[in-house]
Write a protein that holds these residues in place. Structure first.
Motif, PDB file in Angstrom:
ATOM      1  N   SER A  85       0.832  -1.206   0.000  1.00 13.98           N
ATOM      2  CA  SER A  85       0.000   0.000   0.000  1.00 13.98           C
ATOM      3  C   SER A  85       0.860   1.247   0.000  1.00 13.98           C
ATOM      4  O   SER A  85       0.577   2.214  -0.734  1.00 13.98           O
ATOM      5  CB  SER A  85      -0.920  -0.001   1.225  1.00 13.98           C
ATOM      6  N   THR A  88       2.601   1.557  -3.502  1.00  8.09           N
ATOM      7  CA  THR A  88       1.618   1.951  -4.521  1.00  8.09           C
ATOM      8  C   THR A  88       1.160   3.387  -4.306  1.00  8.09           C
ATOM      9  O   THR A  88       0.969   4.143  -5.266  1.00  8.09           O
ATOM     10  CB  THR A  88       0.406   1.004  -4.500  1.00  8.09           C
ATOM     11  N   ILE A 128      -5.505  -3.181  -2.757  1.00  7.45           N
ATOM     12  CA  ILE A 128      -6.074  -2.343  -3.825  1.00  7.45           C
ATOM     13  C   ILE A 128      -7.181  -1.420  -3.313  1.00  7.45           C
ATOM     14  O   ILE A 128      -7.108  -0.203  -3.514  1.00  7.45           O
ATOM     15  CB  ILE A 128      -6.560  -3.217  -5.006  1.00  7.45           C
ATOM     16  N   TRP A 166      -6.887   2.675  -2.947  1.00  6.97           N
ATOM     17  CA  TRP A 166      -7.845   3.511  -3.686  1.00  6.97           C
ATOM     18  C   TRP A 166      -8.519   4.500  -2.741  1.00  6.97           C
ATOM     19  O   TRP A 166      -8.639   5.686  -3.059  1.00  6.97           O
ATOM     20  CB  TRP A 166      -8.903   2.642  -4.356  1.00  6.97           C
ATOM     21  N   TYR A 181      -5.799   1.332 -13.222  1.00  8.58           N
ATOM     22  CA  TYR A 181      -5.239   0.039 -12.823  1.00  8.58           C
ATOM     23  C   TYR A 181      -3.721   0.031 -12.956  1.00  8.58           C
ATOM     24  O   TYR A 181      -3.016  -0.715 -12.267  1.00  8.58           O
ATOM     25  CB  TYR A 181      -5.851  -1.087 -13.672  1.00  8.58           C
ATOM     26  N   TYR A 202      -1.963   0.835  -9.627  1.00  3.57           N
ATOM     27  CA  TYR A 202      -1.937  -0.313  -8.719  1.00  3.57           C
ATOM     28  C   TYR A 202      -0.956  -1.368  -9.224  1.00  3.57           C
ATOM     29  O   TYR A 202      -0.184  -1.940  -8.462  1.00  3.57           O
ATOM     30  CB  TYR A 202      -3.324  -0.941  -8.606  1.00  3.57           C
ATOM     31  N   GLY A 229       2.212  -2.552  -7.251  1.00  4.76           N
ATOM     32  CA  GLY A 229       2.128  -3.938  -6.802  1.00  4.76           C
ATOM     33  C   GLY A 229       3.226  -4.799  -7.382  1.00  4.76           C
ATOM     34  O   GLY A 229       3.834  -5.618  -6.680  1.00  4.76           O
TER      35      GLY A 229
END
Length: 802
Positions: free
Chosen positions: A438, A441, A743, A747, A765, A768, A772
């Motif tokens: 997290s 990202t 994810i 977000w 996407y 992420y 990731g």
């Protein structure tokens, strides 16, 4: 003895804990420093903010108030014990020169205030009496750094000092010296003089044109009586305002509401226009505190995972101790004491790491934090708290888990107990990588937003623009000379002047259409420019024309250029706005009429945190500009800057040449955002490093537990890939699960942060996936290192053990 026998366990845990404790300490020092702003002030002091609203719903909330408000409120509301009005010269876009004989220095943060300032606000006085420092109208209070520049080692008290304002020079006697560095405060003036003694005095004293609606120029602080309710005082302020300001409100067609904000909360409120710089959003403080807690938690998870993973090694020890009569409670105390020893060693190492990292962190965070005698007691207290908290977080579960082993069961097994399973450990590994993935990202998304800020279409061009600041009457009179001399240089495209730079503005105008009144007025920010400003800044005109080089006609007829969104507020299209006459009324019968000659495309004059503002450019042909903007050819910047510096020295020899790139001025609006981003990025990388240390150690223990199985499989023909897959598959599954769970968390957090910008990227996407994939690749590399080593084990060596 146990630590020596289990070096990998000790190294991973001590290193991870020491890094995480050092991170926590650095972040603690930073947040403590930020949270200490204004805490030295009287908690009963409040500042007035003003919210102006038009009939069409537009609002402007300012940290300032109108000039006459403060003294009247003190006289009419019993709960108000004292008040002070402060105005900084910077709000006019100017800076003053302070002169002592041959010594001359520019003060960018000069302030004018009521003599009651030191009764309301607390400053650290090195010399002088706070009660009498500004009683004499010709007194000046200096910050110690400015006093040192002007007077050196000489005692400045009682010495004569000249201040050169835009309107001329004035003489003062130094009455006191303050130290702005002693306290953490947003208001740090280079000097303070009384409102009765400056060219600004007519603004404050008996000015018939000053009303309760406009001229919101002063920071107005009120000191309430002990136990007074700020809500009740707010209601009384509203009543007093309606009593004195109703006529002004009706004349201008605007309503105004004033609120009180406690002085302790000012540093964290970033919602105001016309406010002191370098505010910090409480959101960033919470994010940084959260990162520190999460990093400490990651290290504790490593400890728990490794302790339970190697439970098999300790099961025989536990079984023997229990068989010899040691109670479960004694075993728990033993394991907690072992945890204490490891955490204590890590704490000592963390102090060393903090000492090494502190200079780099100060640069990273743009902060003045330090470790010295003034904060040792606080640091010691938090070190003890960190130590106790970490011991219980990291050591409590392993102590309970290990002390529960049944001696009859564990003594029958060679390994004592199965130490490579357990739902808790799997959950903790997943949770650990949810945090790390997290953070990584999130950093990817923040990086994309900052790239967007740098490359975004602002509606004007700031590239290859150099800014010079003119701060007094003599310098302002040099504008035309500077302009002509600089234009003669090679590499100069053009030059223009302006009263404000993007991100900083002091004027707003409410205008109304012909046939209407001030009740129908719409507000726009106004900037005085010369006829060359729009082409230099590369504004796009969607209709009409630019100011003419034959500027007299445009100036005499009050011709203006407005933004498209301002035209639309009146119901105009860009085409129909051309030639329209917009009106302005002021108290005292003042009436002005402006003719629209051009409409620009909308643009972000302030940061992308705010919507595109309604703007208005007014022609100022006299050359009375605070800023000179030079458009240059970028290929030879250093040489061009040196040539401009030479011209500056020839024309303004007594002031140092301090050019500024306009791009840097734009990015300064995001200074706090960028500082928080850099801090988060560094500590996100450290978080995944700590997680991977634990992951590596876990893969070592799993490989050890499966070494016999690996030997048998290799003897039966298993390939290198088969062995690697077997060793790393469970951990890989946990990392992938962590990625999927992260994810929605990312977000939610990213959407909340991006919502603070009116203009921002769309989360896709790819954001992420990129974050990731980076995290997963790092994790897999960590696992595969040990997996490959295990897969290369000679099966003969393993099988002959039995």
């Amino acid at each position: 003895r146990y630590i020596v026998r289990n070096k990998l366990f000790a190294v991973v845990n001590i290193t991870g804990l020491s890094i995480s404790l050092a991170c926590c300490m650095l972040l603690f020092l930073y947040t403590t420093d930020e949270l200490s702003f204004e805490k030295h002030q009287n908690p009963n002091v409040y500042r007035i903010s003003s919210t102006m609203s038009g009939v069409s719903g537009e609002e402007l909330t300012s940290a300032t108030a109108s000039v006459p408000i403060g003294p009247v409120l003190k006289d009419e509301i019993p709960e108000i014990e004292n008040q002070v009005r402060i105005i900084g010269s910077a709000i006019f876009g100017t800076a003053e020169n302070l002169i002592n004989g041959e010594k001359k220095f520019t003060a960018k943060l000069g302030s004018v205030a009521d003599s009651s300032i030191f009764n309301v606000l607390k400053f650290h006085f090195l010399k002088g009496n706070p009660s009498t420092a500004l009683i004499d109208p010709k007194s000046v209070v200096l910050d110690t750094k400015m006093a040192l520049k002007l007077f050196g080692d000489e005692d400045p008290i009682g010495k004569l000092l000249e201040i050169e304002y835009t309107q001329g020079k004035a003489e003062f006697i130094v009455s006191a010296i303050i130290d702005n560095d002693y306290y953490h405060a947003d208001f740090n003036p280079d000097y303070i003089v009384s409102i009765h003694s400056t060219p600004f005095a007519p603004v404050f004293i008996n000015n018939p044109n000053m009303n309760w609606m406009g001229n919101n120029l002063t920071f107005t602080y009120l000191q309430l009586a002990e136990g007074a309710s700020p809500e009740a005082v707010e209601a009384k302020i509203d009543e007093v305002f309606k009593k004195y300001g109703k006529e002004d409100m009706e004349a201008l067609g605007f309503s105004k509401v004033m609120h009180l904000i406690n002085i302790n909360d000012i540093h964290f409120d970033t919602s105001f226009s016309y406010d002191l710089p370098n505010k910090t959003s409480m959101l960033y403080i919470k994010v940084i505190i959260s990162i520190g807690i999460l990093i400490l938690f990651l290290a504790c998870v490593n400890y728990v995972n490794l302790s339970t993973a190697q439970a098999g090694r300790r099961a025989l020890e536990v079984g023997v101790r229990k068989a010899m009569g040691v109670s479960p409670g004694a075993l728990k105390r033993q394991f907690l004491f072992e945890s204490f020893i490891i955490v204590f060693i890590a704490t000592l190492l963390s102090l060393l790491l903090v000492e090494i990292a502190l200079p780099y962190f100060i640069t990273l965070a743009a902060s003045n934090i330090s470790i010295d005698s003034s904060n040792w007691s606080v640091i010691a207290f938090y070190l003890v708290v960190f130590l106790i908290l970490t011991v219980f977080l990291a050591g409590l579960y392993p102590a309970i888990y290990l002390s529960r082993f049944n001696p009859a069961t564990v003594l029958k097994s060679r390994y004592g107990a199965n130490g490579d399973g357990g739902y808790l450990r799997k959950f903790l590994v997943i949770f650990q990588f949810i945090i790390s993935i997290s953070l990584i990202t999130g950093i990817v998304i923040i990086t994309q937003q900052f790239q967007y800020i740098k490359k975004s279409e602002k509606g004007f061009n700031t590239a290859s623009k150099l800014v010079l600041t003119l701060s007094n009457e003599a310098e302002l009179n040099m504008y035309e000379k500077l302009r002509n001399d600089i234009l003669a240089l090679n590499g100069i495209n053009s030059i223009t002047g302006a009263s404000s730079l993007p991100g900083h503005i002091t004027n707003d105008y409410p205008l109304y259409q012909q046939g209407k009144s001030m009740e129908d007025a719409k507000v726009a920010y106004a900037i005085n420019v010369d006829h060359n400003y729009i082409p230099v800044m590369e504004h796009k005109l969607v209709s009409g024309r630019n100011f003419s080089s034959n500027w007299k006609a445009d100036q005499e007829n009050n011709r203006i250029i407005i933004s498209k969104n301002y035209a639309e507020q009146f119901g105009f299209t860009p085409e129909t706005a051309i030639g329209e006459k917009l009106q302005f009324d002021w108290t005292g019968g003042i009436h002005q009429e402006f003719e629209v000659i051009g409409v620009m495309s909308d643009f972000n004059f302030f940061s992308l945190h705010q919507p595109k503002e309604s703007m208005m450019y007014m022609l100022e042909a006299s050359g009375n500009f605070s800023y000179v903007i030079i458009d240059f050819k970028n290929e030879n910047y250093e040489q061009i800057k040196a040539s401009i510096g030479k011209i500056w020295s020839e024309n303004i020899p007594d002031k140092s040449f301090e050019p500024q790139l306009l791009d840097d001025n734009i990015l300064a609006q995001y200074e706090k955002d960028y500082t928080s981003y850099k801090i988060a990025a560094v500590f996100a990388i450290l978080s995944i490093f700590i997680s991977c240390m634990g992951l590596y150690a876990l893969s070592v223990f799993i490989a050890e537990r499966k070494h016999k199985e690996i030997g048998i499989r290799k003897a039966m023909g298993a390939t290198l890939f088969n062995i690697i897959f077997m060793v790393s598959s469970n951990l890989s599954k946990m990392i992938i699960i962590a990625f999927v769970i992260s994810i929605p968390l990312v977000w939610f957090a990213a959407d909340k942060w991006l919502s603070t910008f009116n203009y921002h990227i769309d989360i896709t996407y790819k954001s992420y996936l990129f974050g990731g994939v980076i995290s997963i690749l790092i994790s897999w590399f960590t696992i595969s290192f040990q997996s490959v080593k295990a897969a290369k084990t000679n099966p003969a060596t393993v099988l002959k053990e039995d």
